[in-house]
Scaffold this motif. Structure first.
Motif, PDB file in Angstrom:
ATOM      1  N   UNK A   1       0.872  -1.174   0.000  1.00 34.42           N
ATOM      2  CA  UNK A   1       0.000   0.000   0.000  1.00 34.42           C
ATOM      3  C   UNK A   1       0.906   1.219   0.000  1.00 34.42           C
ATOM      4  N   UNK A   2       0.418   2.345  -0.475  1.00 40.04           N
ATOM      5  CA  UNK A   2       1.192   3.596  -0.434  1.00 40.04           C
ATOM      6  C   UNK A   2       0.338   4.650   0.245  1.00 40.04           C
ATOM      7  N   UNK A   3       0.931   5.404   1.160  1.00 37.15           N
ATOM      8  CA  UNK A   3       0.160   6.392   1.910  1.00 37.15           C
ATOM      9  C   UNK A   3      -0.023   7.669   1.101  1.00 37.15           C
ATOM     10  N   UNK A   4      -0.694   8.643   1.722  1.00 37.20           N
ATOM     11  CA  UNK A   4      -0.982   9.887   1.018  1.00 37.20           C
ATOM     12  C   UNK A   4       0.238  10.684   0.638  1.00 37.20           C
ATOM     13  N   UNK A   5       1.391  10.373   1.255  1.00 34.99           N
ATOM     14  CA  UNK A   5       2.640  11.050   0.918  1.00 34.99           C
ATOM     15  C   UNK A   5       3.447  10.283  -0.130  1.00 34.99           C
ATOM     16  N   UNK A   6       2.887   9.140  -0.571  1.00 36.69           N
ATOM     17  CA  UNK A   6       3.547   8.351  -1.608  1.00 36.69           C
ATOM     18  C   UNK A   6       4.503   7.310  -1.088  1.00 36.69           C
TER      19      UNK A   6
END
Length: 818
Positions: A168-173
């Motif tokens: 998964x990748x968070x909102x900051x990439x």
């Protein structure tokens, strides 16, 4: 241990417009409606109220079935959800370690064996792709579509036999994945990080947050992880064990769905709400996704049932629940939002995929019958297309999209002396390929460039039909051809002109601005001969002059210069200067150079690209050549050499060797000989073929001649912007007949007011000829073929009689027989 580190259209009264050409218009709209009938329609009010209500039962849906399969690909193992790349490409990852890059046609462009069992990939907003492998390996790739590996990261204290979780990748990439009891990640600076859960705790669910991730442990605890640290944890109620997680992108919190239980936590760990649904899902929920176009709402589907539901992130309220008939359940990662289309795609275990209109709480379309269990994921590709994985199969499909074709006229009235480029007025809701046809070519013709040509007074219908795969649309345009309306007349004048200290007897024909014209071909074909008088009579011309150079001393009498007829290039001759006439009456003149750049199956790059550098020219025996032959050549190409590719309506229908191939009236033939014959291998029966014309000048600058309907190339240029501009050697001429000798000359000039002057002189050098043109008032002027070919016709008689039959010319008149 681990080291920590669109078509809008206006409705209303039809407006009658009368324009200078004498054409009448009333609004006309054509479109194609997909599927369904009155019984399948849900009213806007009904859909609106249903989408806002907190209903419990399943709402009935009667979606239209409309689909097209573009391609399918078989991988070397079980596929994870694919990653959509730019330009229609796709990246696939299999559980047994294979990564493939597929082009826009589903062909495998690159294949990589990572020699590691892999987990599901993820892509961040920056276009970086991450895949986790056994032994806590992290692979990074770019999304440029070439399979470029950006790096491999190894974390310490790994056990080779253990499988990592999906990425998964968070909102900051930043990428995150779970391995044993650790949550591993990369910082934005590329530093490896590890946040440790209690020993022996496995991660059951991982969801990307606004910053960091949320992990559901096998011990019933929810953990919030930011890089190296577990920032908070919360023990969950029994009813929330095994929940599916989704982050709230607005607040940074997280929502949990587990059977009838729904709960949410804020980013700081405070409980936002807990509630119970009225009805539990069959078999549990899929991983939820955000609902496009609805801020603060998510969608989830039943693992074992047909239900799909939407929930509000603020309080967990159920917004709607619908039944996807025949779905037979959905895979854990079966949902994919398509923000551009405003839908959520859901892959059912039955083999059907459902396009969900979240704002209306309804199913827009279904796609089915392609695969057995499309439960491993769907990837939107834009324009309604998507690719979905089923075991080792990846299928690209999508709806047949309706295209609205509009024309500012319910019918078209066109005088016999007026031609029209239909695309000047035609509008499409999507930029797709269309075809044109007339149901009565004895009254009106239309070619592939949308050039409408009156033939005789009467009525007919023009049809504009969408031909691009995946789209559908048609417009019927009634046409009435009326009598010629123009009162323009040509005028012959004999002039005595003094230039370079000498007096010259010059014959001229004055052609008023706006008089209809076209290229006059001998017997209306490329590569035959006829007298100038016969050409003029065949076209019912008021005036005519010989055109470009041609083979006049034996062999096939093919032109040397470029010839454009009805907007189509019918011969290429990349020397000299060309004069062109546009649909709005503008006259252009330049050192036109033409290239044909072709492609197959929608691609113009290798190995799909092809080319041709001649049109309608016979190849020499033993030479290498790449030539296109159009219907203007005649019924046959006229020889039996090389490999011939027959194309009809953009599709290869025949491939033959050493055959005098027939030229279809609705297509063309490509012939490759000698060393160029290798290009023939890029075509197969059924291959979709297209090409584009590239136009430049001697300086390699683009030439905007796309709206030129008629052109003749000869040269050299004589006058540019009112001044002498004679450089024959720079234009590619080497013969003394052009460079130094005096000879009979033909030429054409344009005056400041747009008047065209046709001119001939018995004997002059090229320099003298240019000076004569200046004296005649030329702003722009060029030379045409001369010597024995020099000839001019006006008002029913020859003014200058050619000494030979000719290949082509320019014809002008108010009653032209196009």
């Amino acid at each position: 241990m681990f080291q920590k580190t669109k078509c809008l259209r206006k409705r209303g009264l039809a407006v009658l417009l009368t324009i200078a050409l004498g054409i009448s218009y009333i609004e006309n709209v054509g479109f194609y409606s997909i599927g369904g009938n009155e019984n399948n329609v849900v009213s806007a009010a009904e859909a609106s109220s249903a989408s806002k209500a907190e209903n419990i039962g399943l709402k009935s849906n009667f979606p239209a079935k409309a689909e097209i399969e573009y391609w399918r690909f078989t991988a070397k193992g079980t596929l994870y959800p694919p990653i959509a790349l730019p330009k229609g490409k796709v990246m696939t990852v299999t559980s047994n370690g294979w990564i493939s890059i597929l082009d826009e046609n589903g062909k495998e462009a690159k294949k990589i064996n990572t020699y590691s069992r892999l987990s599901a990939p993820a892509v961040n907003a920056k276009g970086q792709i991450f895949v986790a492998g056994t032994g806590a390996r992290l692979f990074q790739y770019d999304n440029a579509g070439n399979g470029g590996q950006m790096g491999i990261y190894y974390f310490k204290d790994k056990k080779e036999q253990l499988q990592s979780s999906g990425m998964v990748t968070d909102g900051e990439g930043n990428p995150y994945f779970a391995y044993q009891h650790a949550i591993l990640s990369l910082s934005s600076a590329g530093e490896k990080q590890a946040a440790l859960l209690p020993a022996g705790v496995t991660v059951k669910e991982l969801a990307a947050g606004k910053s960091g991730v949320y992990a559901l442990g096998g011990n019933g605890v929810l953990y919030a992880v930011r890089g190296n640290a577990v920032v908070w944890e919360a023990s969950l109620a029994q009813t929330l064990l095994g929940a599916r997680l989704i982050a709230d992108g607005e607040s940074g919190g997280v929502m949990l769905l587990a059977g009838k239980a729904v709960a949410a936590y804020e980013e700081d760990g405070k409980v936002r709400f807990t509630r119970e649904l009225a009805a539990a899902p069959a078999g549990g929920w899929t991983s939820p996704v955000h609902l496009p176009g609805e801020a603060g709402a998510i969608v989830a589907a039943e693992l074992s049932g047909n239900g799909i539901a939407a929930f509000r992130l603020a309080d967990g309220a159920e917004l709607w629940r619908i039944g996807a008939s025949g779905a037979a359940g959905f895979g854990p990662a079966a949902l994919a939002p398509d923000p551009a289309a405003g839908i959520v795609l859901a892959g059912g275990r039955s083999g059907a995929v459902y396009a969900i209109n979240g704002s209306a709480g309804s199913i827009a379309y279904t796609y089915g019958g392609h695969a057995a269990v499309p439960a491993s994921g769907v990837a939107p590709q834009g324009s309604g297309r998507f690719a979905y994985a089923s075991a080792d199969k990846l299928i690209a499909t999508g709806p047949i999209r309706p295209v609205a074709i509009t024309f500012p006229a319910a019918s078209l009235k066109l005088p016999l002396d007026t031609r029209l480029l239909l695309t000047d007025k035609l509008k499409l809701s999507d930029p797709v390929a269309v075809s044109y046809r007339s149901d009565n070519t004895a009254v009106v013709r239309i070619n592939g460039n949308s050039a409408v040509t009156p033939v005789a007074a009467g009525k007919a219908n023009l049809y504009i039909e969408v031909t691009e795969s995946g789209y559908k649309g048609e417009l019927k345009l009634p046409v009435q051809i009326t009598a010629a309306a123009s009162k323009l007349k040509v005028k012959h004048e004999a002039r005595q002109v003094t230039a370079a200290g000498r007096s010259f007897s010059v014959q001229t024909v004055i052609v008023p601005k706006g008089m209809p014209l076209t290229a006059g071909l001998a017997s209306r074909k490329v590569g035959v001969l006829q007298s100038l008088h016969a050409i003029a009579n065949a076209y019912q011309a008021d005036a005519a002059i010989n055109g470009t150079y041609f083979e006049a001393y034996g062999g096939i009498p093919e032109p040397y210069g470029t010839v454009i007829v009805d907007g189509s290039v019918e011969h290429i001759g990349n020397t000299g200067t060309a004069i062109g006439f546009t649909w709005d009456g503008t006259v252009v003149m330049d050192t036109l150079r033409v290239k044909i750049l072709g492609g197959t199956n929608g691609s113009f790059t290798s190995p799909n690209n092809w080319y041709a550098y001649f049109i309608n020219r016979t190849p020499a025996a033993g030479a290498s050549s790449a030539i296109m032959f159009t219907p203007k050549r005649g019924a046959k190409v006229g020889f039996a050499l090389g490999t011939a590719i027959t194309v009809r309506k953009g599709i290869v229908t025949k491939i033959s060797k050493k055959e005098n191939a027939s030229i279809p009236t609705d297509g063309y033939v490509l012939v490759y000989t000698g060393l160029e014959e290798k290009l023939a291998s890029r075509f197969q029966i059924g291959t979709k073929v297209d090409y584009k014309i590239e136009m430049t000048n001697l300086d390699k600058a683009p030439v905007k001649w796309s709206r030129v309907h008629t052109a003749i190339g000869a040269g050299p240029r004589l006058v540019k912007d009112g001044k002498l501009a004679i450089s024959p050697s720079l234009e590619g001429f080497s013969s003394s007949k052009i460079l130094t000798d005096a000879a009979s000359r033909s030429g054409i000039l344009v005056k400041k007011d747009g008047t065209i002057l046709l001119a001939t002189v018995p004997k002059a050098t090229m320099k003298q000829w240019g000076q004569i043109m200046v004296q005649l008032g030329a702003v722009q002027a060029m030379n045409l073929d001369g010597g024995a070919s020099s000839g001019m016709y006006a008002q029913g008689k020859l003014i200058t009689t050619p000494g030979r039959l000719i290949s082509n010319g320019l014809v002008f008149g108010t009653k032209l027989k196009w």
